[in-house]
Each structure stands twice: as structure tokens, then as C-alpha cells.
Design a protein around this motif. Structure first.
Motif, PDB file in Angstrom:
ATOM      1  N   THR A   1       0.784  -1.170  -0.152  1.00  0.00           N
ATOM      2  CA  THR A   1      -0.072   0.000   0.206  1.00  0.00           C
ATOM      3  C   THR A   1       0.799   1.446  -0.061  1.00  0.00           C
ATOM      4  OG1 THR A   1      -1.907  -1.227   1.036  1.00  0.00           O
ATOM      5  CG2 THR A   1      -1.919   1.341   1.294  1.00  0.00           C
TER       6      THR A   1
ATOM      7  N   ARG B   1       1.460   3.976  -3.064  1.00  0.00           N
ATOM      8  CA  ARG B   1       1.203   5.424  -2.952  1.00  0.00           C
ATOM      9  C   ARG B   1       2.438   6.345  -3.375  1.00  0.00           C
ATOM     10  NH1 ARG B   1      -1.252   9.569   0.500  1.00  0.00           N
ATOM     11  NH2 ARG B   1      -0.390  11.204  -0.285  1.00  0.00           N
TER      12      ARG B   1
ATOM     13  N   ASP C   1       2.152   8.916  -6.313  1.00  0.00           N
ATOM     14  CA  ASP C   1       2.403  10.323  -6.230  1.00  0.00           C
ATOM     15  C   ASP C   1       3.688  10.762  -7.242  1.00  0.00           C
ATOM     16  OD1 ASP C   1       0.717  10.646  -4.031  1.00  0.00           O
ATOM     17  OD2 ASP C   1       1.976  10.423  -2.518  1.00  0.00           O
TER      18      ASP C   1
ATOM     19  N   TYR D   1      -7.797   4.057   2.037  1.00  0.00           N
ATOM     20  CA  TYR D   1      -6.890   4.911   1.909  1.00  0.00           C
ATOM     21  C   TYR D   1      -6.390   5.014   0.350  1.00  0.00           C
ATOM     22  CZ  TYR D   1      -1.670   6.062   2.106  1.00  0.00           C
ATOM     23  OH  TYR D   1      -0.524   6.441   2.086  1.00  0.00           O
TER      24      TYR D   1
ATOM     25  N   VAL E   1      -6.138   8.475  -1.759  1.00  0.00           N
ATOM     26  CA  VAL E   1      -5.368   8.859  -2.414  1.00  0.00           C
ATOM     27  C   VAL E   1      -5.550   9.096  -3.936  1.00  0.00           C
ATOM     28  CG1 VAL E   1      -3.187   8.150  -3.398  1.00  0.00           C
ATOM     29  CG2 VAL E   1      -3.660   7.532  -1.062  1.00  0.00           C
TER      30      VAL E   1
END
Length: 171
Positions: free
Chosen positions: A91, A95, A99, A145, A149
């Protein structure tokens, strides 16, 4: 039952020619415990970027009475902890890659792009269910989550369909 643990235990007892099967299953628990501690180190390192904090956190977890007691006998708990730690790490690296925008560092992790890491996360979520249903308690948090995101993923039916396939494969 624990179908993943049973299959993994059988494979481990066939491939490791040490002592008797009971010893080998105890060894499997210890190995899974060591891998879980290593993954916890990676999770903490990823969250804090401080090597010393990650080492202290992982060693504190490893020296915990309950974890230690389960890591030295043929039990399913260390495998469960390993799966939880892997899910958390996947996870976090998803992310990071999301990003980064799938740019220049896509080769740093074995699954390449953010989408690849998302599929790996889906696969591990499915594999986690083959071990124990208690891992379901973690899935709402991971889902929340991911949506926090990247809300636009709900409109990407192709990615969601592929992730569903990756989730179902281990089942």
C-alpha cells in the motif's frame, strides 16, 4: 482451516530436507516470523525514513512475548503477520509510485508502475483471504486509503476489473 498455510507447510516440508516434518513446520513459522519482522522494518523505514527508528521498531515487535511465542512453534500467526506487513508495504509503495506519477523510478520496485503495484496489492489481498478471514478487517482501511489517494480509480473500470481478477486468482 488455513488452506494457504497448509499448502505452504506441505511444500516447505517437501523442499527442506531437515529433521522431521514437525521440526520443519516450526522452522517455517520462524522463517515467516523473521520475514514479517523484515517487512515491518521496511514499513517503518518507509514511513519515517529513519533507519534507527525502523530497526528499533522491528526489533521491539520481534521481541514481543506473544509474537516470539508464536514464531517458535508450528502456528499460523507469523504467516498472518507476514501477510499484513506485506499488504501495508505494498500500500505504501503504491502510494509512492502514484505520487511520483509512474515516472523515472518505476524500475525501483519489482512491480514497476503504480498500476502494477495496485495489482500486486489486489493479489496479496486475495492470497491473504486464503490464509485467514481475519485479514478482512484490514481491507476497509486499505480501500479507504486507496480511495483517499486516488478517487478517480472508481471511474477506471479496466483497472478495477484487472485488480478483481488479481484478487480472485489466489482464491
Amino acid at each position: 482451516g488455513y488452506p494457504f498455510y497448509t499448502l505452504l507447510g506441505k511444500l516447505f516440508t517437501l523442499l527442506v530436507p531437515l529433521n522431521d516434518p514437525a521440526f520443519r513446520l516450526n522452522l517455517l513459522s520462524a522463517l515467516n516470523g523473521a520475514l514479517a519482522v523484515a517487512m515491518i522494518y521496511l514499513v517503518i523505514r518507509h514511513l519515517t525514513a529513519y533507519r534507527v527508528a525502523a530497526i528499533i521498531g522491528a526489533l521491539t515487535f520481534a521481541a514481543g512475548q506473544t509474537f516470539w511465542a508464536q514464531a517458535v512453534i508450528a502456528e499460523t500467526y507469523t504467516t498472518q503477520m507476514l501477510m499484513v506487513a506485506i499488504l501495508l508495504y505494498l500500500t505504501l509503495i503504491w502510494r509512492e509510485e502514484f505520487d511520483r506519477g509512474n515516472a523515472d523510478n518505476a524500475r525501483r520496485h519489482p512491480f514497476g508502475s503504480a498500476q502494477g503495484k495496485f495489482y500486486a496489492l489486489a493479489f496479496m489481498m486475495g492470497l491473504g483471504l486464503t490464509h485467514h478471514r481475519l485479514i478482512l478487517l484490514l481491507y476497509p482501511a486499505i480501500t479507504f486509503y486507496v480511495l483517499l489517494v486516488n478517487r478517480s480509480i472508481l471511474r477506471d473500470f479496466k483497472t478495477l476489473a484487472r485488480a478483481a481478477i488479481f484478487f480472485l486468482v489466489p482464491l
